[in-house]
Scaffold this active site. Structure first.
Site, PDB file in Angstrom:
ATOM      1  N   GLY A  99       0.858  -1.095   0.040  1.00 43.32           N
ATOM      2  CA  GLY A  99      -0.079   0.070  -0.077  1.00 43.32           C
ATOM      3  C   GLY A  99       0.859   1.381  -0.065  1.00 43.32           C
ATOM      4  CE1 TYR A 113      -5.146 -12.531   3.862  1.00 39.22           C
ATOM      5  CE2 TYR A 113      -4.137 -14.380   2.320  1.00 39.22           C
ATOM      6  CZ  TYR A 113      -4.462 -12.976   2.599  1.00 39.22           C
ATOM      7  OH  TYR A 113      -3.624 -11.925   1.793  1.00 39.22           O
TER       8      TYR A 113
HETATM    9  N1  LIG Z   1       2.272  -9.672   0.833  1.00 45.51           N
HETATM   10  C1  LIG Z   1       2.056 -10.476   0.059  1.00 45.51           C
HETATM   11  O1  LIG Z   1       2.781 -11.765  -0.381  1.00 45.51           O
HETATM   12  C2  LIG Z   1       0.562 -10.510  -0.468  1.00 45.51           C
HETATM   13  C3  LIG Z   1       0.231 -11.858  -1.432  1.00 45.51           C
HETATM   14  C4  LIG Z   1      -1.034 -11.882  -1.859  1.00 45.51           C
HETATM   15  C5  LIG Z   1      -2.129 -10.662  -1.578  1.00 45.51           C
HETATM   16  N2  LIG Z   1      -1.464  -9.643  -0.604  1.00 45.51           N
HETATM   17  C6  LIG Z   1      -2.373  -8.434  -0.419  1.00 45.51           C
HETATM   18  O2  LIG Z   1      -1.889  -7.228  -0.546  1.00 45.51           O
HETATM   19  C7  LIG Z   1      -2.289  -6.164   0.363  1.00 45.51           C
HETATM   20  C8  LIG Z   1      -1.350  -5.496   0.816  1.00 45.51           C
HETATM   21  O3  LIG Z   1      -0.418  -6.472   1.950  1.00 45.51           O
HETATM   22  P1  LIG Z   1       0.913  -6.323   2.294  1.00 45.51           P
HETATM   23  O4  LIG Z   1       1.544  -7.587   1.854  1.00 45.51           O
HETATM   24  O5  LIG Z   1       1.432  -4.823   2.238  1.00 45.51           O
HETATM   25  O6  LIG Z   1       0.389  -6.421   4.024  1.00 45.51           O
HETATM   26  P2  LIG Z   1       1.035  -5.341   5.232  1.00 45.51           P
HETATM   27  O7  LIG Z   1       2.576  -4.831   4.923  1.00 45.51           O
HETATM   28  O8  LIG Z   1       0.628  -6.101   6.346  1.00 45.51           O
HETATM   29  O9  LIG Z   1       0.295  -4.034   5.007  1.00 45.51           O
HETATM   30  C9  LIG Z   1      -1.193  -4.272   5.298  1.00 45.51           C
HETATM   31  C10 LIG Z   1      -1.720  -2.982   5.711  1.00 45.51           C
HETATM   32  O10 LIG Z   1      -3.257  -2.904   6.026  1.00 45.51           O
HETATM   33  C11 LIG Z   1      -3.564  -2.272   7.320  1.00 45.51           C
HETATM   34  N3  LIG Z   1      -4.584  -2.658   8.008  1.00 45.51           N
HETATM   35  C12 LIG Z   1      -4.632  -3.937   8.578  1.00 45.51           C
HETATM   36  N4  LIG Z   1      -5.869  -3.865   9.170  1.00 45.51           N
HETATM   37  C13 LIG Z   1      -6.498  -2.729   9.033  1.00 45.51           C
HETATM   38  C14 LIG Z   1      -7.526  -1.775   9.568  1.00 45.51           C
HETATM   39  N5  LIG Z   1      -8.397  -2.446  10.359  1.00 45.51           N
HETATM   40  N6  LIG Z   1      -7.832  -0.535   9.231  1.00 45.51           N
HETATM   41  C15 LIG Z   1      -7.030  -0.099   8.234  1.00 45.51           C
HETATM   42  N7  LIG Z   1      -5.814  -0.717   7.980  1.00 45.51           N
HETATM   43  C16 LIG Z   1      -5.431  -1.720   8.390  1.00 45.51           C
HETATM   44  C17 LIG Z   1      -1.965  -2.324   7.957  1.00 45.51           C
HETATM   45  O11 LIG Z   1      -2.183  -1.302   8.742  1.00 45.51           O
HETATM   46  P3  LIG Z   1      -1.197  -1.592  10.133  1.00 45.51           P
HETATM   47  O12 LIG Z   1       0.374  -1.318   9.860  1.00 45.51           O
HETATM   48  O13 LIG Z   1      -1.687  -0.550  11.228  1.00 45.51           O
HETATM   49  O14 LIG Z   1      -1.470  -3.007  10.851  1.00 45.51           O
HETATM   50  C18 LIG Z   1      -1.214  -2.212   6.891  1.00 45.51           C
HETATM   51  O15 LIG Z   1      -1.021  -0.698   6.514  1.00 45.51           O
HETATM   52  C19 LIG Z   1      -3.230  -6.959   1.125  1.00 45.51           C
HETATM   53  O16 LIG Z   1      -4.711  -7.049   0.554  1.00 45.51           O
HETATM   54  C20 LIG Z   1      -3.006  -8.510   0.909  1.00 45.51           C
HETATM   55  O17 LIG Z   1      -3.881  -9.507   1.201  1.00 45.51           O
HETATM   56  C21 LIG Z   1      -0.207  -9.660  -0.122  1.00 45.51           C
END
Ligand SMILES: NC(=O)c1ccc[n+]([C@@H]2O[C@H](COP(=O)([O-])OP(=O)(O)OC[C@H]3O[C@@H](n4cnc5c(N)ncnc54)[C@H](OP(=O)(O)O)[C@@H]3O)[C@@H](O)[C@H]2O)c1
Length: 334
Positions: free
Chosen positions: A51, A200
């Site tokens: 993000g 999930y």
């Molecule tokens: N990384 C991967 O390998 C992967 C693979 C497939 C799909 N994705 C998808 O990609 C997207 C981004 O994931 P990412 O890997 O960047 O994960 P990340 O680093 O854990 O970031 C997740 C973000 O979501 C926020 N969040 C969680 N709960 C929330 C809430 N209640 N209200 C508002 N914000 C909230 C977190 O905020 P906090 O920091 O405050 O917790 C963080 O900013 C997600 O939709 C994930 O499912 C990721």
């Protein structure tokens, strides 16, 4: 000298192969050079990971970027860093907790009141494999944040998105959706034994179904909506899995992960591509794996499941959406 030739050549082949494999697994860079000056972008969960990098990419292209996060300290820090690195001063932090319907309504009300337009909405935030937690409103956390929270947010911003058309909604799903199943008898894991992985997957399948149904409802509106799997990336997403930050993970698995896992910069390319690419202007209701359009899992293509999930989601968050442009608030009924 000759005795070193073979091992050196073998080493070169292994290193070269590893780099190629990494590139292959990592996927490509957004091919579009489109800029978006004057366009307003909202990215949820933009304080870290994919993000934050998506917000950076879209700020670099000149957008007015709103980082929507639950932790304002982290959100302000990310916005400051993006402003500093891109020299784009139209990057701002706003509070949004997707685990609270009240917070979502407050956020949307402010956006609708204060922003002239919303051109791009990136529903990026997620929580993965957390313990059996519930949101402020009693929904299972992963279904509540990943799907229901974004479902309500999107619906509350739809009139603004339509008024700003052509506009785009990008929903971050995951390859994990293929293992998902929508259990209408127990969407919130109240009677089943809690399975964080299955929860999930269910939430990520719900996002693809929501994308399909929303796209159907938005036909002819000038608003497109697509879902994507960004690839497997090195982010904080695994924070609840136990592996994240462990010594085993950083020493033994580290080198393997380096080969197979994307940087957040690369993992933000699909979101950026769906947000700006000229050739995707009329593409809607599709699922992308990285930069490539792909068929999602069969259950994600089931129109009956999509319609039923829409109705259930609207009931759970207290929305009666009789027509896509007229959203009426209803008392909560669970
Ligand atoms: N990384 C991967 O390998 C992967 C693979 C497939 C799909 N994705 C998808 O990609 C997207 C981004 O994931 P990412 O890997 O960047 O994960 P990340 O680093 O854990 O970031 C997740 C973000 O979501 C926020 N969040 C969680 N709960 C929330 C809430 N209640 N209200 C508002 N914000 C909230 C977190 O905020 P906090 O920091 O405050 O917790 C963080 O900013 C997600 O939709 C994930 O499912 C990721």
């Amino acid at each position: 000298m000759n005795r070193f030739l073979l091992p050196l050549s073998a080493l070169g082949t292994v290193v070269g192969g590893a780099v190629l494999l990494k590139d292959n697994v990592a996927g490509g860079v957004c091919p579009s050079k489109a800029t978006i000056p004057g366009k307003t972008v909202i990215v949820t969960g933009a304080n870290t990971g994919i993000g934050k990098q998506t917000a950076f990419e879209l700020a670099k292209r000149g957008g007015n970027v709103i980082l929507a996060c639950r932790d304002m300290e982290k959100c302000e820090a990310a916005a400051r860093a993006i402003r500093r690195e891109t020299l784009n001063h139209h990057v701002n932090a706003r509070h949004l907790d997707l685990a609270s319907l009240k917070s979502i309504r407050e956020f949307a009300a402010k956006i609708n009141e204060e922003e002239e337009r919303v051109d791009i909405l990136v529903n990026n935030a997620a929580v993965m494999r957390c313990p059996h937690w519930t949101t402020e409103d009693g929904f299972e956390m992963q279904f509540g944040v990943n799907h229901l929270g974004h479902f309500l947010l999107t619906n509350l911003l739809l009139d603004k998105l339509k008024a700003s058309a052509p506009s785009r909604i990008i929903n971050l799903s995951s390859l994990a959706h293929v293992a998902g199943h929508i259990d209408f008898d127990d969407l919130n894991w109240q009677t089943r034994k809690y399975d964080p992985k299955a929860a999930y997957s269910q939430s990520k399948l719900a996002i693809v179904l929501f994308t399909k149904e929303l796209s159907r409802r938005l036909q002819g509106s000038g608003v497109t909506v697509n879902a994507l799997h960004p690839g497997v990336a090195r982010t904080e997403l695994g924070r609840h899995t136990g592996m994240h930050g462990s010594t085993f993970s950083s020493t033994t698995l580290g080198p393997i992960f380096w080969l197979l896992v994307k940087s957040p910069e690369l993992a933000a390319q699909p979101s950026t591509y769906l947000a700006v690419a000229e050739e995707l202007a009329d593409v809607s209701g599709k699922y992308f794996d990285g930069l490539k359009q792909k068929a999602p899992a069969p259950e994600a293509e089931d129109e009956e499941v999509a319609r039923r999930l829409w109705a259930e989601s609207a009931r759970l968050v207290g929305l009666e959406v009789s027509h896509v442009s007229s959203v009426r608030e209803q008392p909560l009924a669970r």
